[in-house]
Design an enzyme around this catalytic site. Structure first.
Site, PDB file in Angstrom:
ATOM      1  N   CYS A 132      18.447 -33.647   9.387  1.00  0.00           N
ATOM      2  CA  CYS A 132      18.593 -32.283   9.918  1.00  0.00           C
ATOM      3  C   CYS A 132      18.408 -32.222  11.435  1.00  0.00           C
ATOM      4  CB  CYS A 132      17.614 -31.346   9.231  1.00  0.00           C
ATOM      5  SG  CYS A 132      15.951 -32.014   9.060  1.00  0.00           S
ATOM      6  N   GLY A 163      11.985 -28.200   5.806  1.00  0.00           N
ATOM      7  CA  GLY A 163      12.504 -29.559   5.789  1.00  0.00           C
ATOM      8  C   GLY A 163      11.748 -30.443   4.805  1.00  0.00           C
ATOM      9  N   LYS A 223      14.764 -42.063  12.550  1.00  0.00           N
ATOM     10  CA  LYS A 223      16.029 -41.505  12.058  1.00  0.00           C
ATOM     11  C   LYS A 223      16.776 -40.849  13.211  1.00  0.00           C
ATOM     12  CE  LYS A 223      13.864 -39.653   8.232  1.00  0.00           C
ATOM     13  NZ  LYS A 223      13.645 -38.632   7.200  1.00  0.00           N
ATOM     14  N   HIS A 252      14.950 -25.626  12.889  1.00  0.00           N
ATOM     15  CA  HIS A 252      14.305 -26.543  13.821  1.00  0.00           C
ATOM     16  C   HIS A 252      14.696 -26.177  15.256  1.00  0.00           C
ATOM     17  CE1 HIS A 252      13.264 -28.764  10.383  1.00  0.00           C
ATOM     18  NE2 HIS A 252      14.179 -29.707  10.402  1.00  0.00           N
TER      19      HIS A 252
END
Lengths: 350, 350
Positions: A132, A163, A223, A252
């Protein structure tokens, strides 16, 4: 190969936070569905879900669930994807996987359609949906990379609890209530459900998302670092990330510092590239206090950029504030977009 | 000049969030007080406050309040300081001012005792206490500057609402309750009380602290940039800041990126310098999920540093996570420390 007019679609993890958003988008976007299968763990099997006025019963996901399925949208955690995505592919389905299970595999395209949809051409049955926090950042960076060249990225994130799933949302709400009432709070989920210690997220900030790696970075940070390089086709691009979980439910935000190749670049030129980019909306007028926030971005599909400004010292350095709904563009919407792109371009077949 | 054994101390802004912490610290630290005057606006005058078992009545702050006062600790907003701090000095008091009114004045020392206490020698009656987010950052950076040389600083902050006062705390609590109960929320204070628009802070993030400047940075960001250079005696040090208000009550956190002069530096060497620094505590063990958070730092006087790690690409680049109680080290404690340092070194006289 002629294109079908409607597809058999399976949603794996249908009862989760992202699964629910995927189902909602499939309906809203009038996705060309022949049959919709809703799959879950044994625990949630049997639940009913309304889709376009038809009641669908959630079934337990097994290898056999994928017989006859054209497109399988996975969002049930990495271990489920690792086990069942290859089974779905064996049954002829194309998988769009929302977990980190296959993202860094060389033969698995990692795709944000506005950024690198042509990577879909290489798919071998599985396509990975990026993390995300990565998706929204690369959506904002790609138009700038194309126009000005990108030399370096440093990001500090402000990430919503959703999340970490519905359980994390419930934990934030319960802890917030308890704290405001002057009661003891209990922490069982965050920062990472499977990790040893849990800390209060309500009225706090946790500088840990996902587990720590040997290099001192969290898996979430790695990531962002690795996926950004893969999606932007820039193995050598320096990317650094600090990922922080914060006490809000959705969307976010990211404080992003970039250095570009181009000399003499100005903020209006950055605005212009971002305004012309698909899926990106500029909300940036300091004189009128216009900037995106997690609340203002929630339930919207776009990536919002504000607070664009030149670094005080670095000639080709700029700072951006990037906000997007982590369950939509960060997960469900990007997943559905990938499926739409495959269909529109007749790219389902390998 | 002989040193007194006890001093007449005035606290201006005695009923505010920081003023209350100052009074608490004067008592806890057994500050050598002869007479304590508690001063406030007309509105709060008449309130009673217990100090070491003696009830003190809060009085309205006027120029005449400072007759006979040795040390005046100001924390009542910039306009009050601008008006009354020079009056206090005229009456012979030394002022430690917690507002931004005089911080960048050339003849006003801007001091974090662990960092630059010798700057106090130059005082002309007024000493400025730096901005809360600046104090904790320079406390962590100074030992690294001394040991390794500092080439560059980029910070993204995670700031508590109490930095905007008790009213902001109340707003966060009320909005949180209303939001959790499914009711409409009301925003009247944050991000900046005197600015035109107000936004919900509960379960949100606001990328604005203090008002915007013409260059697109907020005043809070410019304070961090300019004050850091002044305190570290490094006019040429590149510093960039993004300041964000978040829904927690106390303690600011900061994601700080630094580049050092020294080549081949390692994380353990950074830990060692920080561990040896006054007022700094290293809390950094990823394998055991040890890192500071706003909640863990609250009600403590130190600056806590964790998540120290090498940049993945930049040889001499490092990332740190710096957390401290914004009302204590960020305000009241640093103020009281300055007063203590003046006394201990017999530096009250100009």
């Amino acid at each position: 190969m002629p294109q079908k007019s409607a597809y058999n679609v399976a949603v794996v993890g249908a009862t989760g936070a992202v699964g629910q958003k995927i189902i909602q988008l499939l309906e809203e976007k009038d996705f060309p569905i022949n049959e919709l299968k809703l799959l879950s763990s044994k625990r949630s099997a049997g639940l009913k879900q309304l889709f376009k006025q038809t009641e669908i019963t959630v079934e337990e996901a097994t290898p056999e669930s994928f017989a006859g399925v054209d497109i399988a949208l996975f969002s049930a955690g990495g271990s489920v994807s690792k086990k069942l995505a290859p089974e779905a592919v064996k049954h002829g389905a194309v998988v769009v996987d929302n977990t980190s299970a296959f993202r860094m595999d060389e033969d698995v395209p990692l795709v944000v359609p506005e950024v690198n949809k042509d990577d879909l051409l290489k798919h071998q049955g599985i396509i990975a949906n990026p993390n995300c926090s990565t998706i929204q950042m690369v959506a904002a960076l790609k138009p700038l990379q194309d126009a000005f060249g990108l030399k370096r990225v440093i990001v500090s994130t402000y990430q919503a609890v959703s999340g970490a799933g519905n359980e994390a949302n419930n934990e934030l709400a319960q802890q917030s209530k308890d704290y405001l009432d002057g009661n003891e709070t209990e922490a069982n989920i965050l920062p990472v459900k499977g990790d040893e210690k849990h800390f209060q997220i309500a009225f706090n900030a946790l500088p840990q998302i996902d587990v720590f790696q040997d290099n001192g970075y969290t898996f979430e940070e790695m990531k962002m670092i690795n996926e950004t390089k893969k999606i932007l086709h820039s193995k050598e691009l320096p990317v650094a990330a600090t990922c922080v979980r914060l006490p809000f439910f959705t969307s976010h935000a990211e404080s992003v510092y970039i250095e570009v190749d181009k000399q003499g670049l100005t903020v209006p030129k950055i605005w212009k590239e971002l305004e012309n980019a698909d899926g990106v909306v500029v909300e940036d007028d300091p004189t009128s206090q216009v900037y995106p926030t997690p609340l203002s971005a929630t339930d919207k599909e776009d990536v919002f950029v504000g607070r664009v400004r030149k670094d005080p010292d670095q000639e080709n350095g700029f700072h951006l504030w990037v906000v997007s709904d982590n369950l939509l563009k960060g997960a469900a919407w990007n997943t559905v977009q990938i499926a739409q792109t495959l269909i529109e371009n007749n790219w389902l077949q390998r």
